[in-house]
Design a protein around this motif. Structure first.
Motif, PDB file in Angstrom:
ATOM      1  N   GLY A  91       0.836  -1.301  -0.063  1.00 56.84           N
ATOM      2  CA  GLY A  91      -0.059  -0.045   0.186  1.00 56.84           C
ATOM      3  C   GLY A  91       1.041   1.188   0.166  1.00 56.84           C
ATOM      4  N   ASN A  92       2.080   1.213  -0.144  1.00 62.40           N
ATOM      5  CA  ASN A  92       2.948   2.321  -0.570  1.00 62.40           C
ATOM      6  C   ASN A  92       2.957   2.938  -1.729  1.00 62.40           C
ATOM      7  OD1 ASN A  92       4.523   2.129   2.086  1.00 62.40           O
ATOM      8  ND2 ASN A  92       5.098   0.185   1.177  1.00 62.40           N
ATOM      9  N   THR A  93       2.456   4.215  -1.917  1.00 60.28           N
ATOM     10  CA  THR A  93       2.429   5.036  -3.251  1.00 60.28           C
ATOM     11  C   THR A  93       3.732   4.628  -4.020  1.00 60.28           C
ATOM     12  OG1 THR A  93       0.775   6.523  -2.048  1.00 60.28           O
ATOM     13  CG2 THR A  93       1.853   7.184  -4.199  1.00 60.28           C
ATOM     14  N   ILE A  94       3.304   4.702  -5.240  1.00 58.39           N
ATOM     15  CA  ILE A  94       4.530   4.401  -6.149  1.00 58.39           C
ATOM     16  C   ILE A  94       4.125   5.121  -7.478  1.00 58.39           C
ATOM     17  CG2 ILE A  94       5.403   2.144  -5.326  1.00 58.39           C
ATOM     18  CD1 ILE A  94       4.077   0.928  -7.857  1.00 58.39           C
ATOM     19  N   ARG A  95       4.926   5.131  -8.274  1.00 57.62           N
ATOM     20  CA  ARG A  95       4.692   5.987  -9.641  1.00 57.62           C
ATOM     21  C   ARG A  95       3.932   5.071 -10.592  1.00 57.62           C
ATOM     22  NH1 ARG A  95       4.646  11.203 -10.443  1.00 57.62           N
ATOM     23  NH2 ARG A  95       6.109  12.002  -8.870  1.00 57.62           N
ATOM     24  N   ALA A  96       3.340   5.327 -11.665  1.00 56.59           N
ATOM     25  CA  ALA A  96       2.542   4.650 -12.322  1.00 56.59           C
ATOM     26  C   ALA A  96       3.449   3.976 -13.354  1.00 56.59           C
ATOM     27  CB  ALA A  96       1.458   5.522 -13.116  1.00 56.59           C
ATOM     28  N   PRO A  97       3.271   2.507 -13.643  1.00 52.91           N
ATOM     29  CA  PRO A  97       4.135   1.811 -14.375  1.00 52.91           C
ATOM     30  C   PRO A  97       4.305   2.223 -15.709  1.00 52.91           C
ATOM     31  CG  PRO A  97       2.285   0.279 -13.815  1.00 52.91           C
ATOM     32  CD  PRO A  97       2.247   1.815 -12.935  1.00 52.91           C
ATOM     33  N   PHE A  98       3.129   2.627 -16.404  1.00 54.40           N
ATOM     34  CA  PHE A  98       3.137   3.420 -17.553  1.00 54.40           C
ATOM     35  C   PHE A  98       3.526   4.687 -17.882  1.00 54.40           C
ATOM     36  CE2 PHE A  98      -0.965   3.914 -15.597  1.00 54.40           C
ATOM     37  CZ  PHE A  98      -1.115   5.601 -15.838  1.00 54.40           C
ATOM     38  N   ASN A  99       3.769   5.716 -17.003  1.00 50.33           N
ATOM     39  CA  ASN A  99       4.377   6.960 -17.176  1.00 50.33           C
ATOM     40  C   ASN A  99       4.965   7.551 -15.804  1.00 50.33           C
ATOM     41  OD1 ASN A  99       4.193   9.743 -17.461  1.00 50.33           O
ATOM     42  ND2 ASN A  99       2.436   9.782 -18.955  1.00 50.33           N
ATOM     43  N   PRO A 100       6.118   7.743 -15.894  1.00 52.74           N
ATOM     44  CA  PRO A 100       6.908   8.418 -14.994  1.00 52.74           C
ATOM     45  C   PRO A 100       6.524   9.727 -14.110  1.00 52.74           C
ATOM     46  CG  PRO A 100       8.216   8.659 -16.804  1.00 52.74           C
ATOM     47  CD  PRO A 100       6.936   7.875 -17.319  1.00 52.74           C
ATOM     48  N   ASN A 101       5.539  10.413 -15.204  1.00 49.14           N
ATOM     49  CA  ASN A 101       4.914  11.840 -14.943  1.00 49.14           C
ATOM     50  C   ASN A 101       3.478  11.636 -14.451  1.00 49.14           C
ATOM     51  OD1 ASN A 101       7.366  13.175 -15.309  1.00 49.14           O
ATOM     52  ND2 ASN A 101       7.063  13.114 -17.337  1.00 49.14           N
ATOM     53  N   TRP A 102       2.896  10.467 -14.308  1.00 51.35           N
ATOM     54  CA  TRP A 102       1.563  10.197 -13.795  1.00 51.35           C
ATOM     55  C   TRP A 102       1.624  10.905 -12.575  1.00 51.35           C
ATOM     56  CZ3 TRP A 102      -2.729   9.896 -16.701  1.00 51.35           C
ATOM     57  CH2 TRP A 102      -3.737   9.832 -16.183  1.00 51.35           C
ATOM     58  N   PRO A 103       0.410  11.696 -12.187  1.00 50.86           N
ATOM     59  CA  PRO A 103       0.237  12.122 -10.806  1.00 50.86           C
ATOM     60  C   PRO A 103       0.282  11.012  -9.772  1.00 50.86           C
ATOM     61  CG  PRO A 103      -1.295  13.120 -12.428  1.00 50.86           C
ATOM     62  CD  PRO A 103      -0.666  11.999 -13.133  1.00 50.86           C
ATOM     63  N   LEU A 104       1.108  11.290  -8.633  1.00 49.19           N
ATOM     64  CA  LEU A 104       0.846  10.396  -7.494  1.00 49.19           C
ATOM     65  C   LEU A 104      -0.464  10.136  -6.860  1.00 49.19           C
ATOM     66  CD1 LEU A 104       4.330  11.265  -5.612  1.00 49.19           C
ATOM     67  CD2 LEU A 104       3.707   9.138  -7.063  1.00 49.19           C
ATOM     68  N   GLU A 105      -1.162  11.296  -6.957  1.00 54.59           N
ATOM     69  CA  GLU A 105      -2.475  11.182  -6.128  1.00 54.59           C
ATOM     70  C   GLU A 105      -3.693  11.826  -7.129  1.00 54.59           C
ATOM     71  OE1 GLU A 105      -1.739  11.674  -1.454  1.00 54.59           O
ATOM     72  OE2 GLU A 105      -1.342  13.480  -2.535  1.00 54.59           O
ATOM     73  N   ILE A 106      -4.759  11.177  -7.087  1.00 54.00           N
ATOM     74  CA  ILE A 106      -5.740  11.523  -8.072  1.00 54.00           C
ATOM     75  C   ILE A 106      -7.096  11.636  -7.028  1.00 54.00           C
ATOM     76  CG2 ILE A 106      -7.597  11.396  -9.857  1.00 54.00           C
ATOM     77  CD1 ILE A 106      -4.967  10.340 -11.446  1.00 54.00           C
ATOM     78  N   ILE A 107      -7.879  12.681  -6.750  1.00 57.99           N
ATOM     79  CA  ILE A 107      -8.895  12.827  -6.123  1.00 57.99           C
ATOM     80  C   ILE A 107     -10.190  12.243  -6.868  1.00 57.99           C
ATOM     81  CG2 ILE A 107      -9.277  15.110  -5.902  1.00 57.99           C
ATOM     82  CD1 ILE A 107     -10.148  14.790  -2.950  1.00 57.99           C
ATOM     83  N   ASN A 108     -10.882  11.340  -6.127  1.00 59.07           N
ATOM     84  CA  ASN A 108     -12.269  11.261  -6.829  1.00 59.07           C
ATOM     85  C   ASN A 108     -13.404  11.348  -5.954  1.00 59.07           C
ATOM     86  OD1 ASN A 108     -11.310   9.654  -9.524  1.00 59.07           O
ATOM     87  ND2 ASN A 108     -10.332   8.340  -7.867  1.00 59.07           N
ATOM     88  N   ILE A 109     -14.449  12.122  -6.446  1.00 62.54           N
ATOM     89  CA  ILE A 109     -15.722  12.282  -5.817  1.00 62.54           C
ATOM     90  C   ILE A 109     -16.874  11.802  -6.493  1.00 62.54           C
ATOM     91  CG2 ILE A 109     -17.081  14.374  -4.989  1.00 62.54           C
ATOM     92  CD1 ILE A 109     -14.290  15.887  -5.219  1.00 62.54           C
ATOM     93  N   LEU A 110     -17.767  10.850  -5.762  1.00 61.40           N
ATOM     94  CA  LEU A 110     -18.823  10.380  -6.436  1.00 61.40           C
ATOM     95  C   LEU A 110     -19.852  10.677  -5.467  1.00 61.40           C
ATOM     96  CD1 LEU A 110     -16.222   8.104  -6.480  1.00 61.40           C
ATOM     97  CD2 LEU A 110     -18.072   6.722  -7.863  1.00 61.40           C
ATOM     98  N   THR A 111     -21.017  11.073  -6.185  1.00 62.80           N
ATOM     99  CA  THR A 111     -22.315  11.242  -5.577  1.00 62.80           C
ATOM    100  C   THR A 111     -23.370  10.293  -6.288  1.00 62.80           C
ATOM    101  OG1 THR A 111     -22.884  13.170  -6.954  1.00 62.80           O
ATOM    102  CG2 THR A 111     -21.684  13.902  -4.985  1.00 62.80           C
ATOM    103  N   PHE A 112     -24.247   9.862  -5.525  1.00 66.85           N
ATOM    104  CA  PHE A 112     -25.051   8.985  -5.627  1.00 66.85           C
ATOM    105  C   PHE A 112     -26.580   9.495  -5.482  1.00 66.85           C
ATOM    106  CE2 PHE A 112     -21.417   6.985  -4.212  1.00 66.85           C
ATOM    107  CZ  PHE A 112     -21.238   5.850  -5.114  1.00 66.85           C
ATOM    108  N   GLU A 113     -27.495   9.845  -6.578  1.00 62.60           N
ATOM    109  CA  GLU A 113     -28.693  10.412  -6.494  1.00 62.60           C
ATOM    110  C   GLU A 113     -29.711   9.335  -7.029  1.00 62.60           C
ATOM    111  OE1 GLU A 113     -28.941  14.467  -8.024  1.00 62.60           O
ATOM    112  OE2 GLU A 113     -26.639  14.800  -7.302  1.00 62.60           O
ATOM    113  N   GLU A 114     -31.009   9.252  -6.145  1.00 58.92           N
ATOM    114  CA  GLU A 114     -31.896   8.226  -6.600  1.00 58.92           C
ATOM    115  C   GLU A 114     -33.305   9.072  -7.106  1.00 58.92           C
ATOM    116  OE1 GLU A 114     -34.146   4.267  -5.103  1.00 58.92           O
ATOM    117  OE2 GLU A 114     -32.573   4.941  -4.126  1.00 58.92           O
ATOM    118  N   ALA A 115     -33.848   8.397  -8.100  1.00 57.18           N
ATOM    119  CA  ALA A 115     -35.135   9.058  -8.446  1.00 57.18           C
ATOM    120  C   ALA A 115     -35.769   7.755  -9.221  1.00 57.18           C
ATOM    121  CB  ALA A 115     -35.145  10.273  -9.430  1.00 57.18           C
ATOM    122  N   ASP A 116     -36.974   7.538  -9.058  1.00 56.47           N
ATOM    123  CA  ASP A 116     -37.854   6.475  -9.590  1.00 56.47           C
ATOM    124  C   ASP A 116     -37.129   5.190  -9.518  1.00 56.47           C
ATOM    125  OD1 ASP A 116     -39.784   8.270  -9.899  1.00 56.47           O
ATOM    126  OD2 ASP A 116     -38.594   9.219 -11.966  1.00 56.47           O
ATOM    127  N   GLY A 117     -36.259   4.828  -8.653  1.00 55.44           N
ATOM    128  CA  GLY A 117     -35.707   3.558  -8.425  1.00 55.44           C
ATOM    129  C   GLY A 117     -34.406   3.625  -9.212  1.00 55.44           C
TER     130      GLY A 117
END
Length: 164
Positions: A91-117
């Motif tokens: 679980g130690n943060t490492i560089r992406a194997p496909f690109n040495p310049n890929w950001p180490l951290e990406i924030i993801n925000i998800l919202t869940f809204e229900e309407a009519d099932g």
């Protein structure tokens, strides 16, 4: 961050409680997350603020990549916020194997809204604490990131259909 993020909205024909559950429970998450054809082995999933998801994705040709989420917000069944990174098996943060310049951290925000099932999931994400080179790498890959998430959401849609 708005111009530096990926934004996707998708409606699922499932109740919000179920959609949230398959995002936060290991026995479900490992069955649909990731690119088509890949498998995901969930090593750890503790969906609470400060908790961590740790898993290993395997490509069809056998390549393995570890990744982690560190949860910041978990508001059942409304919202998930987590920081996503590539990692080693511990679980130690490492560089992406496909690109040495890929950001180490990406924030993801998800919202869940229900309407009519049905549940609308709004997903936004982008680099945090990123250098100019990392931002450039992320922006160059944004179309592929969106395409990847669209495929992942397609698998989620199929999985949800099998759970009802």
């Amino acid at each position: 961050m708005a111009d530096q993020e990926v934004l996707l909205t998708r409606e699922f024909n499932a109740p919000r409680e179920l959609v949230f559950k398959v995002w936060t429970e290991a026995e479900h998450f490992g069955k649909w997350w990731g690119p088509k054809g890949f498998t995901l082995e969930v090593s750890k999933m503790d969906a609470r603020p400060g908790g961590m998801f740790l898993g290993c994705q395997k490509s069809p040709d056998g390549m393995s990549m570890w990744g982690k989420f560190v949860y910041r917000e978990v508001i059942k069944p409304e919202k998930l916020v987590f920081v996503q990174s590539f990692s080693d098996e511990q679980g130690n943060t490492i560089r992406a194997p496909f690109n040495p310049n890929w950001p180490l951290e990406i924030i993801n925000i998800l919202t869940f809204e229900e309407a009519d099932g049905k549940t609308t999931v709004t997903f936004s994400g982008g680099p945090i604490n990123a250098s100019e080179e990392e931002m450039a790498a992320f922006n160059a890959m944004k179309p592929m990131v969106k395409q990847g998430f669209a495929g992942t959401f397609e698998q989620l849609d199929q999985y949800l259909a099998s759970q009802q």
